[in-house]
Write an enzyme that holds these catalytic residues in place. Structure first.
Site, PDB file in Angstrom:
ATOM      1  N   ARG A   6       0.766  -1.156  -0.041  1.00  0.00           N
ATOM      2  CA  ARG A   6       0.123   0.085   0.053  1.00  0.00           C
ATOM      3  C   ARG A   6       0.758   1.216  -0.145  1.00  0.00           C
ATOM      4  NH1 ARG A   6      -5.006  -1.185   3.859  1.00  0.00           N
ATOM      5  NH2 ARG A   6      -6.130   0.126   2.161  1.00  0.00           N
ATOM      6  N   GLN A  62      -0.765   2.868  -5.525  1.00  0.00           N
ATOM      7  CA  GLN A  62      -2.027   3.253  -5.015  1.00  0.00           C
ATOM      8  C   GLN A  62      -3.388   3.033  -6.041  1.00  0.00           C
ATOM      9  OE1 GLN A  62      -1.865   7.566  -4.363  1.00  0.00           O
ATOM     10  NE2 GLN A  62      -2.356   7.187  -2.089  1.00  0.00           N
ATOM     11  N   ASP A  98      -4.712  -0.314  -5.466  1.00  0.00           N
ATOM     12  CA  ASP A  98      -4.882  -0.705  -4.221  1.00  0.00           C
ATOM     13  C   ASP A  98      -6.504  -1.161  -3.870  1.00  0.00           C
ATOM     14  OD1 ASP A  98      -5.349  -1.007  -1.553  1.00  0.00           O
ATOM     15  OD2 ASP A  98      -4.542   1.013  -0.956  1.00  0.00           O
ATOM     16  N   SER A 115      -8.505  -0.592  -0.516  1.00  0.00           N
ATOM     17  CA  SER A 115      -8.690   0.714  -0.262  1.00  0.00           C
ATOM     18  C   SER A 115     -10.087   0.856  -1.080  1.00  0.00           C
ATOM     19  CB  SER A 115      -7.819   1.732  -0.642  1.00  0.00           C
ATOM     20  OG  SER A 115      -6.995   1.923   0.129  1.00  0.00           O
ATOM     21  N   TYR A 134      -0.571   0.621   9.095  1.00  0.00           N
ATOM     22  CA  TYR A 134      -1.705  -0.082   9.733  1.00  0.00           C
ATOM     23  C   TYR A 134      -1.630  -0.004  11.376  1.00  0.00           C
ATOM     24  CZ  TYR A 134      -2.578  -2.368   5.241  1.00  0.00           C
ATOM     25  OH  TYR A 134      -3.019  -2.967   4.066  1.00  0.00           O
TER      26      TYR A 134
HETATM   27  P1  NAD Z   1      -7.790  -1.275   8.403  1.00  0.00           P
HETATM   28  O1  NAD Z   1      -8.835  -1.934   7.584  1.00  0.00           O
HETATM   29  O2  NAD Z   1      -6.559  -2.427   8.771  1.00  0.00           O
HETATM   30  O3  NAD Z   1      -8.172  -0.862  10.031  1.00  0.00           O
HETATM   31  C1  NAD Z   1      -9.093   0.116  10.197  1.00  0.00           C
HETATM   32  C2  NAD Z   1      -8.875   1.174  11.148  1.00  0.00           C
HETATM   33  O4  NAD Z   1      -9.017   0.379  12.400  1.00  0.00           O
HETATM   34  C3  NAD Z   1      -7.497   1.554  11.111  1.00  0.00           C
HETATM   35  O5  NAD Z   1      -7.476   3.095  10.872  1.00  0.00           O
HETATM   36  C4  NAD Z   1      -7.071   1.219  12.580  1.00  0.00           C
HETATM   37  O6  NAD Z   1      -5.847   2.054  12.927  1.00  0.00           O
HETATM   38  C5  NAD Z   1      -8.121   1.037  13.181  1.00  0.00           C
HETATM   39  N1  NAD Z   1      -7.798   0.393  14.503  1.00  0.00           N
HETATM   40  C6  NAD Z   1      -7.316  -0.968  14.693  1.00  0.00           C
HETATM   41  N2  NAD Z   1      -7.357  -1.436  15.844  1.00  0.00           N
HETATM   42  C7  NAD Z   1      -7.974  -0.450  16.829  1.00  0.00           C
HETATM   43  C8  NAD Z   1      -8.572  -0.419  18.045  1.00  0.00           C
HETATM   44  N3  NAD Z   1      -8.076  -1.270  18.790  1.00  0.00           N
HETATM   45  N4  NAD Z   1      -9.286   0.750  18.253  1.00  0.00           N
HETATM   46  C9  NAD Z   1      -9.523   1.825  17.244  1.00  0.00           C
HETATM   47  N5  NAD Z   1      -9.341   1.508  15.818  1.00  0.00           N
HETATM   48  C10 NAD Z   1      -8.519   0.414  15.742  1.00  0.00           C
HETATM   49  O7  NAD Z   1      -6.927  -0.072   7.860  1.00  0.00           O
HETATM   50  P2  NAD Z   1      -7.071   0.543   6.391  1.00  0.00           P
HETATM   51  O8  NAD Z   1      -8.381   1.311   6.346  1.00  0.00           O
HETATM   52  O9  NAD Z   1      -7.045  -0.548   5.222  1.00  0.00           O
HETATM   53  O10 NAD Z   1      -5.875   1.322   6.561  1.00  0.00           O
HETATM   54  C11 NAD Z   1      -5.418   1.964   7.391  1.00  0.00           C
HETATM   55  C12 NAD Z   1      -4.275   3.114   7.258  1.00  0.00           C
HETATM   56  O11 NAD Z   1      -3.370   2.423   6.286  1.00  0.00           O
HETATM   57  C13 NAD Z   1      -5.010   4.192   6.525  1.00  0.00           C
HETATM   58  O12 NAD Z   1      -5.575   4.959   7.234  1.00  0.00           O
HETATM   59  C14 NAD Z   1      -3.728   4.770   5.677  1.00  0.00           C
HETATM   60  O13 NAD Z   1      -2.722   5.526   6.858  1.00  0.00           O
HETATM   61  C15 NAD Z   1      -2.776   3.512   5.527  1.00  0.00           C
HETATM   62  N6  NAD Z   1      -2.878   3.377   4.040  1.00  0.00           N
HETATM   63  C16 NAD Z   1      -2.194   3.822   3.153  1.00  0.00           C
HETATM   64  C17 NAD Z   1      -2.085   3.798   1.798  1.00  0.00           C
HETATM   65  C18 NAD Z   1      -1.223   4.322   0.814  1.00  0.00           C
HETATM   66  O14 NAD Z   1      -0.132   4.991   1.276  1.00  0.00           O
HETATM   67  N7  NAD Z   1      -1.246   4.123  -0.433  1.00  0.00           N
HETATM   68  C19 NAD Z   1      -3.427   3.089   1.452  1.00  0.00           C
HETATM   69  C20 NAD Z   1      -4.160   2.558   1.931  1.00  0.00           C
HETATM   70  C21 NAD Z   1      -4.028   2.807   3.348  1.00  0.00           C
END
Ligand code: NAD
Length: 377
Positions: free
Chosen positions: A118, A123, A126, A129, A224
């Protein structure tokens, strides 16, 4: 190359390739072969694929260089892929021993969309996402239908109706989309995430950040979250308990890659909610964030409805398929040589990270570990 798109399982409405993406691939000198009816549940009948220049057939597998899917094929379906062929899709490879066995036995080179790094460079590929965006959006619509309340504030001759109070737990891709959707519907939105850096994103969408413990160390270098200690979890639940009790709708989206979803809403917390309240647990496919969630079902407990949908992106099949197939086409462009043939550039980190099996062996270190195989450092 010859790209085949078989029909998905009956419960999956999405399709791996839409006609508009097929047109582009045909223009790029690929042959696209689609199983008859594969796009029907996503709103794309066979004729649209024919118009796009694709072949429609009852046997998409034979002769295919690469098979493109949304969800993992069954081991029987994987056995239909030509030996030495290739497979791309969400393969759920960390939990699919049988499938991985068939892929290695048949010398199939497979790529898991969920294993694409990711990074900014990746992007456009992805799919985690894009599909989380669809899931977060639809979760709020499900809540809007399930709640016996109006979402927006209404000022009417029959008096003023207060807006629904909605809390989003976990503000990653799905959670941020849930916040944006709930705001558009007029709800009063609060949100919480264990990663402190998300606060700004929550506030920029017009939601209130809930004061509950955050954990600097919970943010892994990958962006993550990681698992938190029992003590942090206890403090989290204590702080969230009061907030949750005052909500009309709670949408939970917290996930930890490779682990079960963290428990954020306990039975006691649900019991403190008002009858008529709704919990939509987007994390249901990985066990759920609510103790009472039953994946794929709706449970009612003390007048509170707990929805555990496992097919959220599939319910937005047209647009989710459109986004997924664009992600897929972007990834395929990295597997294509100048003569529109299939090629593997193992120096390309996106290609090598996404690879699960190649040359009769499991290549992905996490899948190797989950199968108890030796991992080269
Ligand atoms: P995910 O589906 O794994 O998790 C969803 C959310 O749950 C996350 O924000 C995580 O912090 C939260 N979470 C986990 N445990 C928790 C807890 N105990 N209490 C409260 N919240 C909790 O994550 P996702 O949505 O697939 O992606 C997370 C992050 O990854 C994004 O916000 C971003 O920073 C990063 N990301 C980067 C890119 C990129 O750079 N291209 C792309 C996608 C995601």
């Amino acid at each position: 190359m010859r790209i085949a798109v078989p029909a998905e399982k009956p419960e999956e409405r999405r399709v791996a390739m839409t006609p508009s993406v097929a047109v582009r691939l045909v223009e790029d000198r690929h042959t696209v072969v689609i199983e008859s009816g594969a796009g029907a549940a996503a709103g794309f009948p066979d004729d649209q694929y024919r118009e796009a220049g694709a072949e429609v057939t009852s046997d998409p597998y034979s002769g295919a260089d690469l098979v493109a899917v949304v969800g993992p094929p069954t081991p029987d379906q994987a056995s239909l892929i030509d030996e030495g062929g290739s497979l791309v899709g969400f393969l759920d490879p960390f939990d699919a021993d049988e499938l991985v066995k068939v892929l290695t036995n048949r010398n199939i080179t497979s790529f898991a969309m969920e294993a694409i790094p990711r990074t900014t460079l990746a992007q456009s590929m992805d799919a985690l996402s894009s599909q989380a965006t669809a899931a977060g959006y639809h979760a709020v619509l499900l809540a809007a239908v399930a709640t016996p309340r109006f979402f927006p504030m209404l000022t009417t001759a029959a008096g003023t109706i207060a807006p629904v109070k909605l809390l989003v737990l976990g503000a990653g891709v799905a959670g941020l989309q849930a916040i944006a959707t709930a705001r558009r519907l007029g709800a009063s939105v609060s949100a919480y995430d264990i990663r402190p850096e998300v606060r700004e994103q929550i506030e920029s969408l017009g939601a209130k950040f809930v004061a509950a413990p955050v954990d600097e160390s919970a943010a892994a270098a990958t962006g993550y979250a990681t698992e938190v200690s029992d003590e942090t979890q206890r403090r989290q639940q204590e702080a969230l308990g009061k907030v949750v009790a005052d909500m009309d709708v709670v949408v939970t989206t917290a996930q930890i890659p490779g682990s079960p979803a963290p428990l954020l809403v306990s039975r006691e917390m649900v019991e403190r909610m008002r009858p008529g309240s709704v919990v939509v647990d987007v994390a249901a496919p990985t066990g759920g964030n609510c103790e009472l969630t039953k994946p794929g079902e709706t449970v009612t407990h003390g007048g509170v409805a707990i929805l555990g949908p496992t097919d959220l992106a599939s319910r937005v099949a047209i647009d989710a398929s459109q986004m997924y197939s664009r992600n897929l086409a972007s990834f395929l462009s990295r597997l294509t040589d100048e003569n529109a043939g299939l090629t593997f550039d193992w120096d390309d980190q996106i290609v090598s990270d996404a690879c699960v099996t190649h040359d009769g062996r499991v290549t992905h270190p996490v899948v190797r570990r989950s199968l108890g195989l030796e991992v080269e450092e």
